[in-house]
Design an enzyme around this catalytic site. Structure first.
Site, PDB file in Angstrom:
ATOM      1  N   GLU A   1       4.179  93.522   8.491  1.00 45.29           N
ATOM      2  CA  GLU A   1       2.810  93.138   8.139  1.00 45.29           C
ATOM      3  C   GLU A   1       2.774  92.519   6.746  1.00 45.29           C
ATOM      4  O   GLU A   1       1.916  92.868   5.913  1.00 45.29           O
ATOM      5  CB  GLU A   1       1.877  94.352   8.193  1.00 45.29           C
ATOM      6  CG  GLU A   1       1.550  94.852   9.561  1.00 45.29           C
ATOM      7  CD  GLU A   1       0.325  95.773   9.551  1.00 45.29           C
ATOM      8  OE1 GLU A   1       0.155  96.542   8.588  1.00 45.29           O
ATOM      9  OE2 GLU A   1      -0.466  95.726  10.508  1.00 45.29           O
TER      10      GLU A   1
ATOM     11  N   GLU B   1       2.296  96.357  17.840  1.00 48.46           N
ATOM     12  CA  GLU B   1       1.806  97.703  17.528  1.00 48.46           C
ATOM     13  C   GLU B   1       0.461  97.885  18.213  1.00 48.46           C
ATOM     14  O   GLU B   1      -0.586  97.568  17.647  1.00 48.46           O
ATOM     15  CB  GLU B   1       1.673  97.933  16.024  1.00 48.46           C
ATOM     16  CG  GLU B   1       2.972  97.980  15.271  1.00 48.46           C
ATOM     17  CD  GLU B   1       2.785  98.363  13.825  1.00 48.46           C
ATOM     18  OE1 GLU B   1       1.749  98.983  13.482  1.00 48.46           O
ATOM     19  OE2 GLU B   1       3.658  98.018  13.002  1.00 48.46           O
TER      20      GLU B   1
END
Ligand SMILES: CCCC/N=C1\SC[C@@H]2[C@H](O)[C@H](O)[C@@H](O)CN12
Length: 671
Positions: A185, A265
């Site tokens: 991320e 995710e």
């Protein structure tokens, strides 16, 4: 010599890989941009995966969890590689036992699960410092998660050391690893440094070769993907239940117009923080969005599928209000922290079964749990009774406080000591702006107050010149996400008393790893001297000012159950501290804060009869047997309590107040 050895070992790895490759039929895992799919050995392949971090489950149970994931219909497992779990101290590596990632990869392969590997170097994950080793914080001028030379020098050294170990485990070489994520991320982080990403890309390619698919993961937003993606690394996204899957993947399509849809995710639950309610996500919502994504042909990794536990001091913390995560990483995942299939597991399995063949055969049952019952916990020593053993090399003497990392300690507790420079007959203001994270203020071995970084960085004290002022500091876990990532611990500022800077400090680095034998010896001595010494009140109780102390209990006769079984250590009645089972650091307990009240004790930590098992508490604030009337016990039960807090005691504010002998007013400290 070292360089030659490294060259030879790399050469041997390459020769072994080549030998395996020649023996194997052509194996390949690639992206087919025309058909918007992955290809495995040239055939369309869609993965349905689950996150399971090897560092959060004992190696003893890895196979059990992998089997349950396989029986849920998954064809892949996703895990991080946690740098600090393997190199807590610089140059000291641990790849054994619960740290043996290569064994984990082999088990995944043998179970028929592909592996989606995420080696960071930063991994977030509600893990201490997002997986980065805290000793990086000791390097002046370092800029984490950037192309900063100081940071990249250590990242390069780590990756050049670790990544070659993975080569035999790459799919093309006969292993399970089909994809490797670079960073984590990154688009959510303020540095937004494409040079950094490019350096990582080349580092991964140089060590893993041209065949493995490299990818990135970011939230589904333009800015996030702008900063988080880089050419030649497949851009994937993450989002949770209840989202409009089609809309989310449209965000991904802006950066990957062609190729397979991937949610790296998909949140099946959510993370917890101490002092906040346990988070859950409804099964129906999880299944609806999962069904949507699978119907779109998307590849999905469920985060978490098995959450596990933040044993020891391994939890992270969130920011800007400092919020440490608890010991349980249950995550309301399909498999519980103890690895038990839940109704969510069965519902997800039914959805997967609409798209992939479910393995035949029974679903592995929950592991057996046993309620070992109540254990007496006997006061054994204050931290002062064993300070020499906790700090065998003695204190470091400095003019001003230095950080925990500067003391070359990266987790746990430290004691900062100085002398009161003059008399303070009337209350003097003690301020520590840089308390990281909680500090127990103790004068001449009597607790007088508790500071914390959130809302209590100062208090009033009284005392006489020459009295010993101790600050016992707890590192509650390094921040793992966001702009506060640079989070050194201990005391990171000056300490002032009525505005004057206190100097001449003795700083004790405290090592809990080997304290048990000393405590057991003390325990025996007290028993011999005092008979039923539980009636004996340690000196600090007489003065009323409790100081952090150790309590020891012997497990009840384990012959009742052989082999030992999983159990849950209930800490109700205690306040806050660290628990150990035998010589294993089980984790933090804080039932007064909640939501976690029990600690998961996996069976492998227990020794079968006739060996005695011990449970050790370092209680920081107030044990249940503080008053003469109460006794100190813990209870081992057969089920978890991770969504509750213990009802406050009538004197609950006791620990929030500066305790001073009768006849004085209380200064109320909120926390
Ligand atoms: C709103 C904050 C989002 C931060 N990202 C999170 S919170 C839970 C998960 C894990 O930390 C995971 O390791 C992150 O990659 C994504 N994520």
């Amino acid at each position: 010599m070292g360089g030659l050895r490294s060259y030879v070992s790399k050469l041997l790895i390459c020769m072994a890989v080549l030998a395996v490759k020649q023996a194997l039929p052509d194996r390949s895992f690639t992206i087919d941009y025309d058909s918007n799919t992955f290809l495995k050995d040239g055939q369309p392949f869609r993965y349905v995966s689950g996150s399971f971090h090897y560092s959060r489950v004992p190696a003893f149970y890895w196979q059990d969890r992998l089997d349950k994931m396989k029986m849920a219909g998954l064809n892949a497992v996703q895990t991080y590689v946690i740098w600090n779990f393997h190199e807590l101290k610089p140059g000291e590596f641990n790849f054994d036992g619960d740290h043996d990632i290569l064994s984990f990869l082999k088990k995944a392969n043998d179970t028929g699960l592909a592996v989606i590997l995420r080696p960071g170097p930063y991994i977030c994950g509600e893990w201490d410092l997002g997986g980065l080793p805290a000793w990086l914080l000791n390097i002046p001028g370092i800029v984490l998660r950037s192309s900063n030379d100081l940071y990249m020098a250590h990242v390069t050294e780590w990756m050049n050391f670790f990544l070659p170990k993975l080569r035999p485990y790459l799919y093309v070489n006969g292993g399970p690893i089909i994809m490797v994520q670079v960073e984590n991320e990154y688009g959510s982080y303020q540095t937004c440094d494409h040079q950094y990403q490019r350096q990582l890309y080349h580092l991964f390619r140089a060590n893993l070769g041209p065949d493995v698919v490299l990818f990135t993961t970011d939230g589904p937003g333009d800015h996030l993907l702008q900063c988080g993606t880089l050419q030649d690394m497949y851009a994937t996204i993450d989002f949770g239940a209840g989202s409009n899957s089609t809309g989310m993947f449209q965000e991904m399509r802006k950066f990957e117009p062609k190729g397979p849809l991937v949610n790296s995710e998909y949140y099946t639950g959510w993370l917890d923080h101490w002092e906040h309610p346990h988070q859950t996500v409804k099964t129906a919502a999880v299944c609806t969005s999962l069904d949507q994504m699978l119907a779109l042909g998307a590849n999905v990794n469920m985060y978490m599928f098995e959450g596990g536990t933040n044993f020891g001091f391994w939890n992270g913390a969130n920011y800007p209000t400092f919020n440490p995560q608890p010991t349980s990483y249950d995550y309301d995942a399909p498999l519980t922290e103890a690895g038990d299939p839940t109704p969510k597991y069965m519902a997800i399995r039914n959805v997967i079964g609409k798209y992939l063949p479910l393995p035949a055969g029974p679903i592995p049952p929950p592991t057996k749990k046993y309620a070992y019952g109540v254990v007496d916990m006997e006061f054994t020593a204050t931290i002062y009774d064993v300070l020499d053993q906790l700090c065998p090399y003695g204190p470091i003497l400095t003019d001003y406080p230095i950080t925990m990392e500067a003391m070359q300690q990266y987790q746990g507790f430290m004691l900062y000591r100085t002398k009161l420079p003059q008399n303070y007959a009337t209350p003097a203001n003690l301020t520590i702006e840089g308390i990281r994270d909680r500090g127990y203020v103790i004068i001449d071995q009597v607790w007088v107050g508790t500071l914390n970084r959130v809302n209590a960085t100062s208090m009033n004290i009284t005392g006489s010149e020459g009295m010993t002022l101790d600050i016992f500091v707890e590192n509650q876990g390094h921040i793992n996400y966001g702009s506060g990532l640079y989070d050194p611990k201990g005391i990171i500022s000056n300490v002032t008393l009525d505005g004057a800077i206190l100097q001449k400090w003795s700083i004790y680095s405290l090592d809990l790893d080997n304290i048990l034998p000393k405590l057991q010896s003390l325990h025996r001595q007290r028993n011999r001297k005092m008979g039923n010494f539980i009636q004996e009140r340690a000196p600090h109780w007489r003065d009323g000012g409790y100081v952090p102390s150790f309590y020891l209990g012997s497990f009840p006769n384990l012959s009742a159950i052989d082999p030992p079984q999983d159990t849950f250590l209930k800490s109700s009645g205690w306040t806050k501290g660290q628990a150990f089972i035998n010589d294993f650091n089980l984790g933090r307990y804080w039932p007064r804060a909640g939501p976690q009240v029990t600690l998961f004790v996996p069976a492998n930590l227990l020794r079968p009869s006739p060996v005695q098992n011990t449970v050790l508490f370092l209680e920081l604030e107030r044990p249940p047997c503080f008053n003469q009337t109460e006794t100190c016990t813990v209870e081992f039960i057969d089920r978890p309590i991770i969504n509750s807090t213990v009802a406050a005691r009538p004197d609950e504010t006791f620990r929030d107040r500066k305790y001073i002998p009768e006849g004085h007013d209380f200064t109320d400290l909120r926390h």
